[in-house]
Each structure stands twice: as C-alpha cells, then as structure tokens.
Design a protein around this motif. Structure first.
Motif, PDB file in Angstrom:
ATOM      1  N   CYS A   1     -17.549  22.313-139.781  1.00 36.48           N
ATOM      2  CA  CYS A   1     -16.435  21.384-140.041  1.00 36.48           C
ATOM      3  C   CYS A   1     -15.525  21.857-141.172  1.00 36.48           C
ATOM      4  O   CYS A   1     -14.680  21.085-141.646  1.00 36.48           O
TER       5      CYS A   1
ATOM      6  N   LEU B   1     -12.031  22.100-134.291  1.00 41.85           N
ATOM      7  CA  LEU B   1     -12.597  20.957-135.001  1.00 41.85           C
ATOM      8  C   LEU B   1     -12.824  19.766-134.080  1.00 41.85           C
ATOM      9  O   LEU B   1     -13.721  18.956-134.318  1.00 41.85           O
TER      10      LEU B   1
ATOM     11  N   LYS C   1     -16.194  19.220-132.916  1.00 45.11           N
ATOM     12  CA  LYS C   1     -17.157  18.736-133.918  1.00 45.11           C
ATOM     13  C   LYS C   1     -16.804  17.327-134.378  1.00 45.11           C
ATOM     14  O   LYS C   1     -17.268  16.870-135.428  1.00 45.11           O
TER      15      LYS C   1
ATOM     16  N   ALA D   1     -14.087  16.826-143.531  1.00 37.71           N
ATOM     17  CA  ALA D   1     -13.913  18.180-143.000  1.00 37.71           C
ATOM     18  C   ALA D   1     -12.687  18.788-143.670  1.00 37.71           C
ATOM     19  O   ALA D   1     -11.827  18.073-144.198  1.00 37.71           O
TER      20      ALA D   1
END
Length: 471
Positions: free
Chosen positions: A106, A139, A142, A54
C-alpha cells in the motif's frame, strides 16, 4: 434605491454546531474549539480505529510523506490567525482515533524516469497523469487494506498540474475523478501548501479534519435546526464538446439532512436542456427526474418519510419549467423554497454602531446581517464580523469590505429569516476546511467541486456517491 425603499435589516445569530448525537449541551459556535472541548460528533462511531494510511510519492521521496504523517500526532502552536486558530494537540487527542501505516503493498513510488519525462515533455500533464493512473490501478487491488490514500506532489512538477491553453485539464480533478469512481478517499499533499508551509498548526488542523472526514467521520453537525427539513444543492456541468456527438450536461443533486450532514449526491447525464450564457437550464421533465431522485435519497435515510420542508439552492435562476418540475416532485412536502444564491453582487455595506452617526464602526458589517430588498430579494452577509470568537469581533481574512450574497426566491413564502439562517448555518458545514465559515453554503460550495470533477468521470454510476470521495 433610496434609503426609504429598503426593508428593515435584522441580525441573525451565529449558528451553533453540535458535537454529540444526544447531549444537547455539547454545542459551540467555533468548530475547532468545539472539537477540543467535546470531541467529534461521531466519537466512538463509524470511523475505523486505527485509520490505515496508504501513500504514493515520487521515486525516493516516500520519507517526506512518512515524516508529514508523524507530524499529525505532534503538537503545534499557531503562528497565524492567532485570534481564531487554537493550538493543535495531535490527531489522536482531537479525534480520539489512531492512525497507522497501511499494510504491505500500500506504499508505492512513481517510476524514476517520470522526472525526466515531466522536464522534457511537451505535454508534462499527460506524462504525470498516466504515471499516477497506473499507480492508482495498482493500489485499487489493495483497496481493502487501507482507508485513505495520501499522494505527495512536489512543486517542481508544477508545469504538469494543468494542461495547455486550449486544454481542459486539472491534475487534482483528474485524480479525484479516478479515485471517486473506485470509492477511494484521497488526500493530495502539495509541497508548498503542505510539507513546507510555515504555520504547522494551520496545516495540521486542515489535513487532520480532512483525514477524519474522508475516513468516514463526522466532525460536527448543525445544532438547533428545524427537523424534517431537506437541503438540496443543484449544480450542472457542461461536458466538453466531442466531435460528432451531441453536447450533454451532467446534473448533480446533493441532499443534506436538517443538521447539515448525510452528504450524498446523485449524478447523471441528460441532453434535455437549454443553454443560455453557458448556463444550462433543464426541461420540466428532467428537473422532475433529478428532484425525484433527490427525494429518494432522503427517504432512504428516513424510513420512507418525505421531508416536511425542502430548500433547493442553485447559483442561476430557476426557469418556469424548472420551477414546475420541482413543485411536481415535491407535491407531498408542506413547504418548498427555491432560492437562487448570487455570489457576485455590487452591494457593499458599512456598519454604524449608533443611528445617525457619520463615523463607521471600527469593524465590518456583522456576519448574519440580513437586509430585505423586496418580497423576493434579500442581501445576506455570510462574511463579516463575528462576536464571541476572541476578545474583539473576529473578521475572517482581516481585510477588505465584506460583500453580501444576494438571495432570490423563485418559490416559497414568508419572511426571509428562516431561509437566510439556514444558508448562514450551512456555510459552516465544510469539513474540508478549518475556517469558521465559507462565503457560500455547503450546498453550493460542494457543487463547485462536483461540477469540476464529475465531468471528468468516464462513467457515472446509478447508485448515490458519498462526497468524501470527492473532497
């Protein structure tokens, strides 16, 4: 102290590293050449394949990170440290795993207005920290879609990397404190030391190693170590004073297996301590607690068995109460060594190849030189000349006179050889570094990192932490 009062010196052999869990022949003294020849220790195990990356970057600058990640699979020849650094053949060829971009959601960019806020704000570090914190929270939702997060910080934001004169703030440590609590491995990429650094092979080795370790991989372990031994690094971090509240200290205890791996640590707060010269010392009860919890970590990984031998390292002396607390916690162990490692010493040494020769050798004192000062004190050169790295003795850094570290034994017995060799070996176990060794053993190198980051965490969990989240 006159020459006649010095104990005899010995030269300890350069510790070898292991690159396979069962093939004892897969060993090398050079960590990077060992990886190229044998592959990583955890090849085919543990590490996700592919490693999903990411990204977080300034507005409109994600392409810089994408280009950087593509570089990791390119080949580069070194332009510096040529006597030590091998060519970089690409991430997949070194570690035998692929890397790929993580899925949708991401890859974030910070708000475009952040540029102006950092430029004009009287507290740019707060503006930067708040923006990154918001992105990290996004984030975190995710988290199951990526393995490692790369964050790009450009040099133009330099004024926001630290706080004011009277503020205890560091952006790097702030980010690590946030992400470690969320079990999110992060690689921070700076513009000067990463994206634009001239020696691309050096950058790729350093970032590639860190990426593999942060994804859960084990690049190497120590070879030929004494089984059933536990190494414990102990560090304390004084929390900042808060108005109306008592000051307290965070205790960090890291536990390493005999092969230098299995890196986990526990951290908890206590107010049962005494401060001398800004150094906290624990009560007997608190030292017993922290060492008991360290033993629990070891036993959990070894089917309930206690180690036959325990070595505890810290940078300050062990007070009598601390010694008593340790010995009570380790009463089932056959051998206990409590060793203070002092980095800043006034000793220096010059190497003479022939006895009585007034002319010093053309290279420094060999790494691994051990000089006893007495039954409880010794000097160990963890930094010095190393043979069998190149065509001539290799001296890391290439200049200056290497200083030894001083070892002070507060508990334990016997000669210094085994205790010193373990410290020498543990100086090669930093997976966040492409160098041959560090001046300090990993038990204390990691302690430095933990003491900086842990004190910035708002809440400490009761379960052990993996160090890869703090690297």
């Amino acid at each position: 102290m006159s020459q006649s009062q010095l104990f005899n010196h010995v030269f300890l052999s350069e510790p070898k590293l292991s690159f396979h869990p069962s093939r004892r022949s897969d060993v090398h003294i050079h960590p990077l050449k060992g990886l190229l020849q044998f592959g990583p220790y955890s090849k085919g195990l543990l590490v996700p394949d592919p490693i999903r990356i990411a990204t977080l970057a300034p507005a409109g600058e994600s392409q810089y990170l994408y280009s950087f990640l593509k570089e990791l699979n390119s080949a580069y020849e070194p332009t510096e440290r040529k006597e030590y650094l091998p060519a970089w053949p690409g991430f997949q060829r070194v570690f035998n795993v692929r890397m790929t971009a993580a899925g949708q959601g991401c890859h974030l960019e910070l708000e475009s207005q952040l540029e102006q806020e950092v430029d004009v704000s009287g507290a740019p570090h707060i503006a930067l920290a708040m923006a990154i914190t918001r992105a990290l929270q996004q984030l975190d939702s995710k988290r199951n879609l990526f393995d490692v997060l790369f964050i790009y910080l450009p040099d133009r934001w330099q004024r926001g990397f630290t706080g004011g004169t009277d503020e205890d703030f560091d952006l790097h440590d702030h980010i690590k404190a946030l992400t470690a609590g969320a079990s999110m491995p992060v690689q921070i990429v700076r513009q000067g030391s990463g994206l634009s650094y001239s020696d691309r092979a050096s950058v790729m080795w350093r970032i590639g190693l860190a990426l593999y370790a942060k994804a859960g991989g084990v690049p190497w372990k120590l070879a030929h170590t004494e089984p059933e031994t536990a190494y414990i690094g102990l560090s304390y971090s004084l929390r900042p004073m808060v108005s109306g509240k008592p000051r307290f200290v965070t205790c960090c205890s890291q536990v390493f297996d005999a092969d230098g791996a299995g890196v986990e640590f526990i951290a908890y707060d206590t107010n049962e301590f005494e401060v001398q010269r800004e150094n906290p010392f624990l009560s007997r009860t608190e030292m017993f607690r922290v060492m008991t919890r360290a033993m629990d970590l070891y036993r959990r990984r070894h089917a309930g068995r206690v180690p036959r031998r325990v070595m505890v390292h810290k940078t300050t002396e062990f007070k009598p109460d601390e010694v008593d607390g340790c010995m009570e916690a380790f009463h089932l162990c056959e051998s206990v060594d409590l060793v203070q490692v002092v980095e800043d010493v006034g000793w220096r040494g010059a190497f003479h190849e022939k006895s009585g020769n007034a002319q010093a050798a053309a290279y420094p004192v060999p790494r691994g030189t051990l000089l006893g000062l007495g039954h409880y004190d010794a000097l160990l050169w963890t930094h010095g000349a190393v043979s069998n790295i190149g065509n001539r003795p290799y001296f890391q850094g290439g200049r200056g006179t290497p200083r030894p570290i001083r070892l002070v034994r507060h508990a334990g017995h016997g000669n210094w050889d085994e205790t010193a060799w373990a410290i020498l070996a543990l100086s090669k176990m930093d997976w966040n570094n492409d160098a041959l060794y560090n001046p300090l053993p990993v038990t204390l190198e990691y302690a430095k990192v933990l003491s900086r980051v842990v004190k910035r965490m708002e809440r400490l969990g009761t379960t052990p932490y993996q160090f890869r989240f703090f690297m």
